[in-house]
Design an enzyme around this catalytic site. Sequence first.
Site, PDB file in Angstrom:
ATOM      1  N   THR A  10     -24.235  19.356  89.560  1.00 44.23           N
ATOM      2  CA  THR A  10     -23.601  20.498  88.870  1.00 44.23           C
ATOM      3  C   THR A  10     -22.190  20.070  88.503  1.00 44.23           C
ATOM      4  O   THR A  10     -21.796  18.930  88.791  1.00 44.23           O
ATOM      5  CB  THR A  10     -23.532  21.728  89.796  1.00 44.23           C
ATOM      6  OG1 THR A  10     -22.552  21.469  90.818  1.00 44.23           O
ATOM      7  CG2 THR A  10     -24.866  22.010  90.460  1.00 44.23           C
ATOM      8  N   CYS A  11     -21.425  20.978  87.895  1.00 47.18           N
ATOM      9  CA  CYS A  11     -20.060  20.578  87.524  1.00 47.18           C
ATOM     10  C   CYS A  11     -19.185  20.373  88.762  1.00 47.18           C
ATOM     11  O   CYS A  11     -18.154  19.728  88.696  1.00 47.18           O
ATOM     12  CB  CYS A  11     -19.447  21.575  86.562  1.00 47.18           C
ATOM     13  SG  CYS A  11     -19.551  23.252  87.156  1.00 47.18           S
ATOM     14  N   HIS A  66     -25.631  21.192 105.767  1.00 46.25           N
ATOM     15  CA  HIS A  66     -24.943  21.070 104.480  1.00 46.25           C
ATOM     16  C   HIS A  66     -25.790  21.700 103.362  1.00 46.25           C
ATOM     17  O   HIS A  66     -25.283  22.469 102.545  1.00 46.25           O
ATOM     18  CB  HIS A  66     -24.677  19.584 104.175  1.00 46.25           C
ATOM     19  CG  HIS A  66     -23.901  19.373 102.917  1.00 46.25           C
ATOM     20  ND1 HIS A  66     -22.538  19.574 102.831  1.00 46.25           N
ATOM     21  CD2 HIS A  66     -24.309  19.011 101.673  1.00 46.25           C
ATOM     22  CE1 HIS A  66     -22.135  19.330 101.598  1.00 46.25           C
ATOM     23  NE2 HIS A  66     -23.195  18.976 100.872  1.00 46.25           N
ATOM     24  N   GLU A 112     -20.297  32.447  94.551  1.00 51.71           N
ATOM     25  CA  GLU A 112     -20.759  32.436  93.150  1.00 51.71           C
ATOM     26  C   GLU A 112     -22.292  32.279  93.126  1.00 51.71           C
ATOM     27  O   GLU A 112     -22.858  31.560  93.971  1.00 51.71           O
ATOM     28  CB  GLU A 112     -20.046  31.350  92.333  1.00 51.71           C
ATOM     29  CG  GLU A 112     -20.096  29.934  92.894  1.00 51.71           C
ATOM     30  CD  GLU A 112     -21.284  29.163  92.414  1.00 51.71           C
ATOM     31  OE1 GLU A 112     -22.015  29.666  91.567  1.00 51.71           O
ATOM     32  OE2 GLU A 112     -21.496  28.042  92.945  1.00 51.71           O
ATOM     33  N   PRO A 113     -22.950  32.971  92.222  1.00 47.93           N
ATOM     34  CA  PRO A 113     -24.413  33.017  92.298  1.00 47.93           C
ATOM     35  C   PRO A 113     -25.131  31.842  91.630  1.00 47.93           C
ATOM     36  O   PRO A 113     -26.323  31.668  91.838  1.00 47.93           O
ATOM     37  CB  PRO A 113     -24.743  34.319  91.543  1.00 47.93           C
ATOM     38  CG  PRO A 113     -23.623  34.501  90.585  1.00 47.93           C
ATOM     39  CD  PRO A 113     -22.419  33.846  91.171  1.00 47.93           C
ATOM     40  N   GLN A 142     -29.109  26.505  90.450  1.00 48.05           N
ATOM     41  CA  GLN A 142     -28.983  25.077  90.127  1.00 48.05           C
ATOM     42  C   GLN A 142     -29.767  24.225  91.128  1.00 48.05           C
ATOM     43  O   GLN A 142     -30.439  23.257  90.734  1.00 48.05           O
ATOM     44  CB  GLN A 142     -27.503  24.683  90.117  1.00 48.05           C
ATOM     45  CG  GLN A 142     -26.762  25.244  88.909  1.00 48.05           C
ATOM     46  CD  GLN A 142     -25.248  25.181  89.059  1.00 48.05           C
ATOM     47  OE1 GLN A 142     -24.704  25.231  90.170  1.00 48.05           O
ATOM     48  NE2 GLN A 142     -24.541  25.082  87.947  1.00 48.05           N
ATOM     49  N   GLY A 190      -3.769  37.769  68.892  1.00 47.82           N
ATOM     50  CA  GLY A 190      -3.208  36.464  69.248  1.00 47.82           C
ATOM     51  C   GLY A 190      -4.310  35.424  69.247  1.00 47.82           C
ATOM     52  O   GLY A 190      -5.504  35.769  69.216  1.00 47.82           O
ATOM     53  N   ALA A 191      -3.897  34.165  69.293  1.00 43.26           N
ATOM     54  CA  ALA A 191      -4.917  33.105  69.209  1.00 43.26           C
ATOM     55  C   ALA A 191      -4.642  31.994  70.223  1.00 43.26           C
ATOM     56  O   ALA A 191      -4.998  30.841  70.013  1.00 43.26           O
ATOM     57  CB  ALA A 191      -4.969  32.553  67.796  1.00 43.26           C
TER      58      ALA A 191
END
Lengths: 442, 273
Positions: free
Chosen positions: A48-49, A99, A114-115, A120, A189-190
């Site tokens: 994963t990231c 782990h 986080e789900p 993943q 705004g950008a």
Amino acid sequence: MMLVVGLSHRTAPIDVRERFAVAEERLGEFSKMVHALDGVSEAFVVSTCNRFEVYAVAKNGAESPESAIIEAIAAWSKQPASTVRRLVYAHVDRDALLHLFRVTASLDSLVVGEPQILGQVKAAFECASIAGTLGPHLLRSVPRAFAAAKRVRTETTIGAGNVSISSVAVDLAEQIFGDLSQCEALLVGAGEMAEAAARSFGKRTLALRVCNRSFDRGAALARAIGAGVAPWESLAHELATADVVIASTSATEFIITHDMVKKAIHARRGRSLFFIDIAVPRNVDPKVHKIDNVYVFNVDDLENQVQVAQERRKIAHEEASHIVDDELAAHEHWSLALGVQPTLVALRDGARAIFRSELERTLATRLKHLGSEERAALEQMLDSGVSKWLHRPTVALKAAAVRGEGQALVEATETLFELSTDACTEPSQPSQPSHDDDTVRH
Amino acid sequence: MVWADLAFVVTALVYLAASAAFGIYLVGGPRAQSTLFATTAPFLLGLGACMHAAHIGVTSFALRVCPVESVHFSMSVLAVFVAATYLFVRRRFQLNALGAVVAPFALTFLLASRFAFSRLGETANPVRRVLLPFHIAANVLGIALFTLAFAAAVTYLFQERQLKRKEFGGLFRRLPPLEALDRAEHQLLLAGFPLLTLGILTGTVWARGIELGDSASIARAIFGYASWALFAAVLLARAAAGWRGRRAAYGIVAGYSFTLVVILIYLLRPAVT
């Protein structure tokens, strides 16, 4: 012996992690490569990231395949083996299992609770299943880790609240408007911050427009995020139609004033208007928040909500860790009890074979007048008798295995009944332990 | 009457269970938010409402009384209508959490009906005798809708206050969104207002000729007209000047408070012809 070799956000920065990333469509291929190593009987790879991890099971009696796995990772990522060795961590046996349980339960994630991580790991497991690199050990352990993760999510508040500014803003907007698919959003705004927030809303809202002082820059951002564009001069008019306004310009004075919003709310006939002011200095006059049906949240307000959610998750973390420990202990008990399974199967088969042989001889001689129904009833009675007779030894053997005293009892049983368990190995597709399996959970 | 008493007790217990289930759904942890409580609580309320309706039917048959011709039956019918209306509109307006108000309301009115005076005064006038059921039925139906509008308005004010103060309690994310509450208030008010108007008109005709020397009757009439005027003002202000949100919610709370006074007067002292 199970082991995990890998790196994560805890041990390696993003520029290191990205060198090891494996695309989902190639996870199976890499799993096969690890599975083919000497000493490895089962493998699956998670990428994963935030983490890259190789889970493997060593063959019985083989040496730890840690070095071979590190070399495989080095070959795959085209990094020197010495570099990989320096970067990765390795956990063995119970630590590896713990782990895995913690990773799937999102206790080891960058954003705890986080789900995505569960999905993943499930996807990685599925890839390995298709690649045929799984075996009895992983087929038992990984689903149990999924079950533990599910328990953590349903029994604790680990996933409650939002821990990013964008998600808090979306959550607040949903508490005001409900279904955002009927709402329009306006990005004033950008800047980069605005873009991130706008992307969160763009996916959910009916329409998103960008209104920037420089029309060309606004149009470029609008194209990038698939939004419409509005000229700067029409800002006051846009406030009358948009429901959510994300303000993020670099202006040093308030560009959205009390009077402007008062007129807009009149034109909207009182419909709610939600401002997300993520600019510093602020773009929206704080007095606007006092107008009926208008809500203004600036960066500090949103960050306060993020902190509250993080505090709640910290409290839930401890509770979730207990659940993971419980589930792991239950899994270990079940696995230990499974060790006596071949002896139990041999004992049952042996007993059944002897009784069946005696029954068949009697049916062929003294009871040969019996019909098929009576014969079937006798066979059923025999099976039932064998099961009842072996119930106590079964329970005793499993309990001894859980206590770590199974081997002596197994040997004694095999000697006394002249059993041979050579043909009986671990079941290839074991059923998952259930929570009410009280014979293996003590 | 043994069956009627039994039905009353069982209905009360089912309403109690529904109240508890909604309460757990609202204030419980993530497990309480799971499908179990989200589906069990409305089911229990629906079951309670069915049993309640059966109880009213059996009792009115046994006593040979029209359910909308006596105060205690009217209170009972009101509770059934509130529960039924809630179950009918809860998905449309995302009002699931309001069951935590509706279920105890139904229980309270079921119990209150047991101890209220039993009969309205008799009338010999045939026109009035015909009008009376219409008067009570229209009012009961209207009040059922206003009860839900009131619950939505109170919830709106609670949610809006948290948003304005930027301080969110545990209930914030479990209660319906502001716009859903506002929409529900308006539509329930729109549906209830013609019924209340019919109730007021039939009540006015019915009361013609009655001497309003009794202070309770005078108070009842004044509060009845005041609640009608307030609800009319809320609807008018929303249509003409876009008054919605907090102002509309306050208007509904005020209008319903007057309605509650009328109900209390009925409960404490029956109408006299």
